[in-house]
Scaffold this motif. Sequence first.
Motif, PDB file in Angstrom:
ATOM      1  N   ASN A 160       4.036   3.773  -1.296  1.00  0.00           N
ATOM      2  CA  ASN A 160       4.692   4.062  -2.572  1.00  0.00           C
ATOM      3  C   ASN A 160       6.043   3.371  -2.665  1.00  0.00           C
ATOM      4  N   ALA A 161       6.726   3.315  -1.542  1.00  0.00           N
ATOM      5  CA  ALA A 161       8.046   2.695  -1.522  1.00  0.00           C
ATOM      6  C   ALA A 161       8.425   2.374  -0.087  1.00  0.00           C
TER       7      ALA A 161
ATOM      8  N   ASP B 147       4.884   9.380   6.006  1.00  0.00           N
ATOM      9  CA  ASP B 147       5.964   8.424   6.153  1.00  0.00           C
ATOM     10  C   ASP B 147       6.051   7.935   7.599  1.00  0.00           C
TER      11      ASP B 147
ATOM     12  N   GLY C  54       5.252   7.478   1.594  1.00  0.00           N
ATOM     13  CA  GLY C  54       3.980   7.767   0.954  1.00  0.00           C
ATOM     14  C   GLY C  54       2.958   6.681   1.135  1.00  0.00           C
ATOM     15  N   PRO C  55       1.715   6.924   0.627  1.00  0.00           N
ATOM     16  CA  PRO C  55       1.354   8.068  -0.211  1.00  0.00           C
ATOM     17  C   PRO C  55       1.010   9.350   0.550  1.00  0.00           C
TER      18      PRO C  55
ATOM     19  N   ALA D 166      10.687   0.826  -4.773  1.00  0.00           N
ATOM     20  CA  ALA D 166       9.330   1.266  -5.072  1.00  0.00           C
ATOM     21  C   ALA D 166       8.416   0.059  -5.300  1.00  0.00           C
ATOM     22  N   ARG D 167       7.123   0.353  -5.385  1.00  0.00           N
ATOM     23  CA  ARG D 167       6.156  -0.727  -5.608  1.00  0.00           C
ATOM     24  C   ARG D 167       6.423  -1.461  -6.919  1.00  0.00           C
TER      25      ARG D 167
ATOM     26  N   ARG E 186       0.811  -1.218   0.000  1.00  0.00           N
ATOM     27  CA  ARG E 186       0.000   0.000   0.000  1.00  0.00           C
ATOM     28  C   ARG E 186       0.845   1.268   0.000  1.00  0.00           C
TER      29      ARG E 186
ATOM     30  N   THR F  62       8.512   3.679   5.681  1.00  0.00           N
ATOM     31  CA  THR F  62       7.569   3.649   4.568  1.00  0.00           C
ATOM     32  C   THR F  62       7.590   5.025   3.927  1.00  0.00           C
TER      33      THR F  62
END
Length: 115
Positions: free
Chosen positions: A32-33, A103, A99-100, A52-53, A30, A97
């Motif tokens: 972004n990266a 953090d 994003g989105p 990243a995802r 879930r 973590t």
Amino acid sequence: QVQLVESGGGLVQPGGSLRLSCTVSENIFRFNAMAWHRQAPGKERELVASIARNAITRYADSVKGRFTISTEYSKRTVFLQMDSLKPEDTGVYYCSTLGPFKDYSGRGTQVTVSS
């Protein structure tokens, strides 16, 4: 509140290896990266590696070719394989973590590279 728990730090001699793990309380897909940062004594926190995802990875110039970031989504875990360690790699390593919206970071694990 997302929780991250890092493990795998310790004392290692120059040239040695360590594998850091980070377990996340939620599905890491879930975000972004995912990233690893580190903070050396008396220095600012710096980004070491991110994934990243879409699996694109990025590394700080100082660790390229020596560190590898990876994920195991089924286990909500992020890894940082660190090889050819140098004394300047010493510091507290934090998993984050990205994003989105916000953090999150763990409490960190100490890595000491010394003979």
